[in-house]
Write a protein that holds these residues in place. Structure first.
Motif, short mmCIF file in Angstrom:
data_model
loop_
_atom_site.label_atom_id
_atom_site.label_comp_id
_atom_site.label_asym_id
_atom_site.label_seq_id
_atom_site.Cartn_x
_atom_site.Cartn_y
_atom_site.Cartn_z
N ARG A 110 -8.44 -9.33 1.74
CA ARG A 110 -8.12 -8.11 2.48
C ARG A 110 -7.25 -7.16 1.66
N VAL A 111 -6.28 -7.68 0.95
CA VAL A 111 -5.41 -6.84 0.12
C VAL A 111 -6.19 -6.21 -1.03
N ILE A 112 -7.01 -7.03 -1.71
CA ILE A 112 -7.79 -6.51 -2.84
C ILE A 112 -8.75 -5.42 -2.36
N ALA A 113 -9.40 -5.67 -1.21
CA ALA A 113 -10.34 -4.68 -0.69
C ALA A 113 -9.63 -3.38 -0.33
N ALA A 114 -8.44 -3.49 0.25
CA ALA A 114 -7.69 -2.28 0.63
C ALA A 114 -7.23 -1.50 -0.60
N LEU A 115 -6.79 -2.21 -1.64
CA LEU A 115 -6.31 -1.53 -2.84
C LEU A 115 -7.44 -0.89 -3.63
N ALA A 117 -9.33 1.32 -2.72
CA ALA A 117 -9.39 2.75 -2.42
C ALA A 117 -8.22 3.52 -3.03
N THR A 118 -7.40 2.88 -3.85
CA THR A 118 -6.23 3.53 -4.45
C THR A 118 -6.40 3.59 -5.96
N ASP A 119 -5.37 4.12 -6.64
CA ASP A 119 -5.41 4.17 -8.10
C ASP A 119 -4.79 2.93 -8.75
N VAL A 120 -4.49 1.92 -7.93
CA VAL A 120 -4.00 0.66 -8.48
C VAL A 120 -5.18 -0.09 -9.10
N LEU A 179 1.72 0.46 -7.32
CA LEU A 179 1.60 -0.49 -6.22
C LEU A 179 2.65 -0.24 -5.14
N HIS A 180 3.88 0.03 -5.57
CA HIS A 180 4.96 0.27 -4.61
C HIS A 180 4.84 1.64 -3.94
N VAL A 182 2.02 2.78 -2.77
CA VAL A 182 0.90 2.72 -1.84
C VAL A 182 1.40 2.77 -0.39
N ASP A 183 0.76 3.58 0.43
CA ASP A 183 1.05 3.63 1.86
C ASP A 183 0.20 2.56 2.54
N TYR A 184 0.78 1.39 2.73
CA TYR A 184 -0.02 0.27 3.25
C TYR A 184 -0.50 0.53 4.67
N ARG A 185 0.21 1.35 5.40
CA ARG A 185 -0.24 1.67 6.76
C ARG A 185 -1.54 2.48 6.71
N ALA A 186 -1.60 3.43 5.78
CA ALA A 186 -2.80 4.25 5.66
C ALA A 186 -4.00 3.44 5.21
N LEU A 187 -3.76 2.29 4.57
CA LEU A 187 -4.85 1.43 4.10
C LEU A 187 -5.29 0.43 5.16
N GLY A 188 -4.70 0.52 6.34
CA GLY A 188 -5.07 -0.41 7.40
C GLY A 188 -4.38 -1.75 7.32
N LEU A 189 -3.25 -1.80 6.63
CA LEU A 189 -2.52 -3.05 6.48
C LEU A 189 -1.23 -3.07 7.29
N ALA A 190 -1.13 -2.19 8.28
CA ALA A 190 0.10 -2.13 9.07
C ALA A 190 0.36 -3.44 9.81
N ASP A 191 -0.70 -4.12 10.21
CA ASP A 191 -0.55 -5.38 10.93
C ASP A 191 -0.66 -6.59 10.00
N PHE A 192 -0.63 -6.34 8.72
CA PHE A 192 -0.84 -7.42 7.75
C PHE A 192 0.33 -8.40 7.76
N GLY A 193 1.51 -7.89 7.94
CA GLY A 193 2.70 -8.75 7.94
C GLY A 193 3.85 -8.08 8.63
N ARG A 194 5.00 -8.72 8.58
CA ARG A 194 6.21 -8.16 9.18
C ARG A 194 7.24 -7.93 8.08
N PRO A 195 7.45 -6.69 7.70
CA PRO A 195 8.40 -6.42 6.61
C PRO A 195 9.82 -6.87 6.94
#
Length: 266
Positions: A110-115, A117-120, A179-180, A182-195
């Motif tokens: 899931r993380v690799i697929a989300a990234l 769409a970024t320049d990472v 990498l830092h 990246v807006d993880y919420r915009a990538l659909g990872l808002a529910d990925f974990g609990r910061p």
């Protein structure tokens, strides 16, 4: 930044002149041996089922496929997959017992697929299989990317100068910065974990995993000790029976001054 860069240059200098003793085989010996012998089937791969998955879910993934081990990882096992339609990478958990919550292929995919769409810089995620009937464990497939892996020793002729190694350090820092950012919420990872409380949870989880590992090791030691005790007990009983009959166990030498009872019946 300067301190990080200097440390990285120093580390790559160590890699360039690395000690061969630092090199280690990172996966099970049977996988390494099979790969070295060029075996058609490697442990951890159910060829027919995986080929059917590739044919259905991986573009141009029809077989026959050839699997080879990409060594170097100490966690999940990584295979190179070659077929008529291209080259891919397959990742799966280690063989044998896997601790709860560890080696989660779906999270990694899931993380690799989300990234993607970024320049990472990241390999393109292609397919995820969570059906354990296919390969005994979840796995995923991603694109194969040619490149140099910085391992225990730099390849001959690669980054020979300090300036070249400094550029490697600069590239690493730039990638971390991307990498830092990246807006993880915009990538659909808002529910990925609990910061919140992440470090505390990680330390607690590692401590639990360590306790489970020690408990399993202790159980194995108790089992081996019990086996030795049973064997010793059986041997002692046999010795006593043989002594009563006037014979001695071949494993127990006759003590000085002792004699065999010669009056027993033939």
């Amino acid at each position: 930044y300067d301190a990080f860069r200097a440390a990285f240059v120093a580390q790559t200098e160590t890699l360039r002149t690395g000690d061969p003793q630092d090199e280690a085989t990172d996966v099970g010996p049977m996988i390494t041996e099979a790969a070295a012998m060029g075996a058609e089937d490697l442990p951890g791969i159910r060829r027919e089922a995986v080929e059917r998955f590739f044919a259905t879910h991986v573009p141009a993934g029809a077989g026959p496929l050839r699997f080879s081990l990409i060594s170097g990882g100490r966690s999940n096992i990584t295979y190179r997959v070659d077929g008529p339609g291209g080259t891919w990478v397959l990742r799966r958990p280690p063989l044998g017992h896997v601790l709860p919550t560890a080696h989660d292929m779906a999270r990694e995919y899931r993380v690799i697929a989300a990234l993607g769409a970024t320049d990472v810089p990241v390999a393109r995620a292609i397919a995820l299989c969570e059906d354990t009937s296919v390969n005994d464990a979840p796995f995923y497939v991603m694109a194969y990317v040619e490149g140099v892996v910085l391992d225990a020793k730099l390849p001959a002729g690669f980054a020979d100068t300090e300036a070249e190694r400094a550029r490697i350090g600069d590239a690493l820092i730039a990638t971390l910065a991307k990498l830092h950012a990246v807006d993880y919420r915009a990538l659909g990872l808002a529910d990925f974990g609990r910061p919140e409380g992440y470090v505390e949870r990680q330390v607690r989880r590692w401590a639990q995993q360590c306790r489970r590992w020690r408990m399993r090791r202790r159980h194995r030691e108790i089992g081996r000790s019990a086996g030795r005790s049973r064997a010793s007990c059986c041997s002692s009983r046999a010795d006593r029976r043989n002594t009563k009959r006037g014979t001695r166990s071949p494993t127990r030498p006759l003590r000085s001054g002792a004699s065999i009872n010669r009056s027993r019946r033939p």
